[in-house]
Scaffold this active site. Sequence first.
Site, PDB file in Angstrom:
ATOM      1  N   GLY A  79      52.096 117.296 -22.241  1.00 22.13           N
ATOM      2  CA  GLY A  79      53.333 117.336 -21.478  1.00 22.13           C
ATOM      3  C   GLY A  79      54.227 118.495 -21.877  1.00 22.13           C
ATOM      4  O   GLY A  79      54.865 119.134 -21.028  1.00 22.13           O
ATOM      5  N   ASP A  80      54.274 118.782 -23.173  1.00 21.39           N
ATOM      6  CA  ASP A  80      55.084 119.905 -23.662  1.00 21.39           C
ATOM      7  C   ASP A  80      54.533 121.227 -23.143  1.00 21.39           C
ATOM      8  O   ASP A  80      55.287 122.125 -22.754  1.00 21.39           O
ATOM      9  CB  ASP A  80      55.098 119.919 -25.192  1.00 21.39           C
ATOM     10  N   ALA A  81      53.206 121.354 -23.165  1.00 23.79           N
ATOM     11  CA  ALA A  81      52.579 122.577 -22.663  1.00 23.79           C
ATOM     12  C   ALA A  81      52.801 122.732 -21.165  1.00 23.79           C
ATOM     13  O   ALA A  81      52.981 123.851 -20.668  1.00 23.79           O
ATOM     14  CB  ALA A  81      51.083 122.560 -22.982  1.00 23.79           C
TER      15      ALA A  81
END
Length: 305
Positions: free
Chosen positions: A248-250
Site C-alpha cells: 500500500g505504501d508503494a
Amino acid sequence: MIYTLTTNPAIDMNITSDTISTEHVNRTRDAVYTPNGKGLNVSFTLNHYGIDSKILGFFGGFSGDYIVREADKICPVMPVQIDGITRVNVFLTTPEGEYKFPNAGAEVNRAKQEEMLKLIRGLDDLECLVVSGSLPTGIDPSYYDELIGVVREKGAEFVLDISHPHLRELVEKGPLLIKPNDEEVAAIFGVDVKSEEDIVSALHTIHDAGAKNILLTLGGEGAYFFNGEHVWHANAAKVDVLSTACAGDATLASFLSVWLPNRDQVEPALTRAMATGANVAMSAGLGDFALVDSFAQSISVDLVE
C-alpha cells in the site's frame, strides 16, 4: 521538498516456516530484516522513481539506530530520538498464508512530540508532508491536528495515509490527498463500498467533507481516484501475493511520483501505482522493482465519471 513522517517506525522481520504449531519448535528460514514504517516506505519508493524526499520519525534504542542508519543510505533522515526501543514487527509466511505480528511501539512523551513540531516548523523547504501509519503509545490523536496546523502555517500541503477514526475529522482540514482502503472507508466514514455505485458515492461524500483528492485502494480489485471532477478506476495486475507488507505504501508513493509534479497525469500515475503495488506484493518487499514495467502492460485505467 517532500517530507514523510512515520510516528511509529519498525524493523520488519519477514520469516518463513513450513509449519506453525504449539506442539513443537517451529524452525524458520529466509529471515529478512528491513527498516520499515509506512512513511519510510513512501520515501524509499519515491527515491526509486527519482523523487527526492526526507524522512522524519521517532526512533529509539538499538532498533531505532539500525533503521536510521540503513534508511539514511537511501534518503536523508531527520530523527527525533526517544528513550524507548523502536518496535520489531514479525511477518511469518507458512503454507497456510501470512501471519502478521505488529508490536505496539515505544512510548513517545510530550517533550518529544513538541520536538518534532519544532523540527517541522523549522523546515524552510517543506512543500508537502506525507503522514503515514499508526500512532505510538503516548501520542493522542489530536497530535495529527497539531501537525497539520504547523504544515498549514508554513503554506505547505499534506497527504494522509492513516487508519485512525480521527481521519473523519481531519479531512475537514483539506488534505491534498488521502489513501484509504475499503475497510477504512467503512470503519471511518460509515460507507460500505460493495459496488461501483457505492464507491462513487463514497468518494463524493469524502470529497465534500474536505479531502481534495482521494485514492481508494481495493487490493485485488484495483483502485479508484477522485479529484473532485472525475472518477477513474484502475484494475489490479494478477499476481501470486507473497506478502502485502509495504504494498500500500508503494502504491501511494508511486502514484505521487507521477501525479504530485503534474496533477493532470492521473492515468499514468494510476498505472504506475497498480504495477508497483503488484510488484511489491509478489516480491514481498521494496528491494526489487524489476517487473513494474511488465505489470504496467496489464493495467487499464477507465474514466468512470
